[in-house]
Design a protein around this motif. Sequence first.
Motif, mmCIF file in Angstrom:
data_model
loop_
_atom_site.group_PDB
_atom_site.id
_atom_site.type_symbol
_atom_site.label_atom_id
_atom_site.label_comp_id
_atom_site.label_asym_id
_atom_site.label_seq_id
_atom_site.Cartn_x
_atom_site.Cartn_y
_atom_site.Cartn_z
ATOM 1 N N VAL A 53 0.980 -0.989 -0.038
ATOM 2 C CA VAL A 53 0.003 0.096 0.019
ATOM 3 C C VAL A 53 0.742 1.082 0.168
ATOM 4 C CG1 VAL A 53 -0.388 -0.017 2.534
ATOM 5 C CG2 VAL A 53 -1.849 1.054 1.359
ATOM 6 N N GLU A 54 0.650 2.228 -0.859
ATOM 7 C CA GLU A 54 1.291 3.447 -0.890
ATOM 8 C C GLU A 54 0.547 4.698 -0.463
ATOM 9 O OE1 GLU A 54 3.088 3.929 -4.692
ATOM 10 O OE2 GLU A 54 4.062 5.862 -4.052
ATOM 11 N N PHE A 55 1.303 5.531 0.389
ATOM 12 C CA PHE A 55 0.418 6.527 0.626
ATOM 13 C C PHE A 55 1.037 8.094 0.186
ATOM 14 C CE2 PHE A 55 -0.763 3.664 3.915
ATOM 15 C CZ PHE A 55 -1.983 4.066 4.240
ATOM 16 N N VAL A 76 4.487 -1.106 3.327
ATOM 17 C CA VAL A 76 4.148 0.220 3.121
ATOM 18 C C VAL A 76 5.176 1.405 2.681
ATOM 19 C CG1 VAL A 76 2.770 2.019 4.745
ATOM 20 C CG2 VAL A 76 2.365 -0.297 5.246
ATOM 21 N N THR A 77 4.330 2.085 1.938
ATOM 22 C CA THR A 77 5.487 3.139 1.331
ATOM 23 C C THR A 77 4.668 4.409 1.690
ATOM 24 O OG1 THR A 77 6.311 1.778 -0.577
ATOM 25 C CG2 THR A 77 6.699 3.928 -0.629
ATOM 26 N N ALA A 78 5.427 5.462 2.109
ATOM 27 C CA ALA A 78 4.720 6.833 2.204
ATOM 28 C C ALA A 78 5.744 7.888 1.637
ATOM 29 C CB ALA A 78 4.179 7.087 3.724
ATOM 30 N N ASN A 79 5.103 8.579 0.889
ATOM 31 C CA ASN A 79 5.858 9.990 0.278
ATOM 32 C C ASN A 79 5.370 10.924 0.976
ATOM 33 O OD1 ASN A 79 6.473 7.639 -1.960
ATOM 34 N ND2 ASN A 79 4.247 8.221 -2.613
ATOM 35 N N ASN A 80 6.136 11.717 1.613
ATOM 36 C CA ASN A 80 6.087 12.832 2.582
ATOM 37 C C ASN A 80 6.103 13.922 1.345
ATOM 38 O OD1 ASN A 80 5.953 15.070 4.114
ATOM 39 N ND2 ASN A 80 7.438 14.085 5.601
ATOM 40 N N VAL A 81 5.295 14.644 0.768
ATOM 41 C CA VAL A 81 5.381 15.662 -0.159
ATOM 42 C C VAL A 81 5.639 17.164 0.316
ATOM 43 C CG1 VAL A 81 4.055 13.980 -1.768
ATOM 44 C CG2 VAL A 81 2.805 15.955 -0.518
ATOM 45 N N GLU A 82 5.731 17.110 1.530
ATOM 46 C CA GLU A 82 5.733 18.532 2.166
ATOM 47 C C GLU A 82 6.975 18.414 2.981
ATOM 48 O OE1 GLU A 82 2.343 21.037 2.569
ATOM 49 O OE2 GLU A 82 1.256 19.175 2.747
ATOM 50 N N ASP A 83 7.314 19.787 3.857
ATOM 51 C CA ASP A 83 8.528 19.822 4.288
ATOM 52 C C ASP A 83 8.816 19.450 5.716
ATOM 53 O OD1 ASP A 83 7.288 21.892 5.223
ATOM 54 O OD2 ASP A 83 8.604 23.431 4.079
#
Length: 174
Positions: A53-55, A76-83
């Motif tokens: 699952v990817e977030f 589980v993968t989570a892309n933190n798209v903010e800083d």
Amino acid sequence: MRRSTLALFAGATLLVAGCSDIPEGAVEAEALECPPGEEGCDDIRPIGDGGTVEFDMGNFWFEIVDTAAVTGAIEVTANNVEDGYHNLEVLGSADGTYLGGADGNAILGADGNETGEGEVELFPGEWTVICNVPGHRAAGMETTMTVYATDDELEAAIEAGEDDVTRDEENPQR
Ligand SMILES: [Cu+2]
């Protein structure tokens, strides 16, 4: 004559079975010899193919961008798209996944604009996902993820449009 006797006998057997007070399958049920949590007792863990699952996550939200989560060990993968720093904890995971340090029971953490990865063992069902940095859950970092019992159940949900995978397939450029 012989045939009718046999049929009668079969009918009588069925009747006896039908009159029994014991529910079907109860004969095979036994008390747990080794209650969970007891010393020397194996944990009860989900058995299944597992999945992925990817977030995406940011200040202060989660979004599932792709899911193929089947019970078992789930990557589980989570892309933190903010800083800002964020993490991801699945409440009530079967393996009590623990990353340690400031991440508490999170299965992954990611600094700003980085991607975190982790693994969690989950039974089928709806699971609550949070960021456990103080205040972040209350600010909106809480969502749910569905874990399916089998690949077939997952595929049926995708076909029925009940999961986000459908949207991803329709919008591959997203
Ligand atoms: Cu956070």
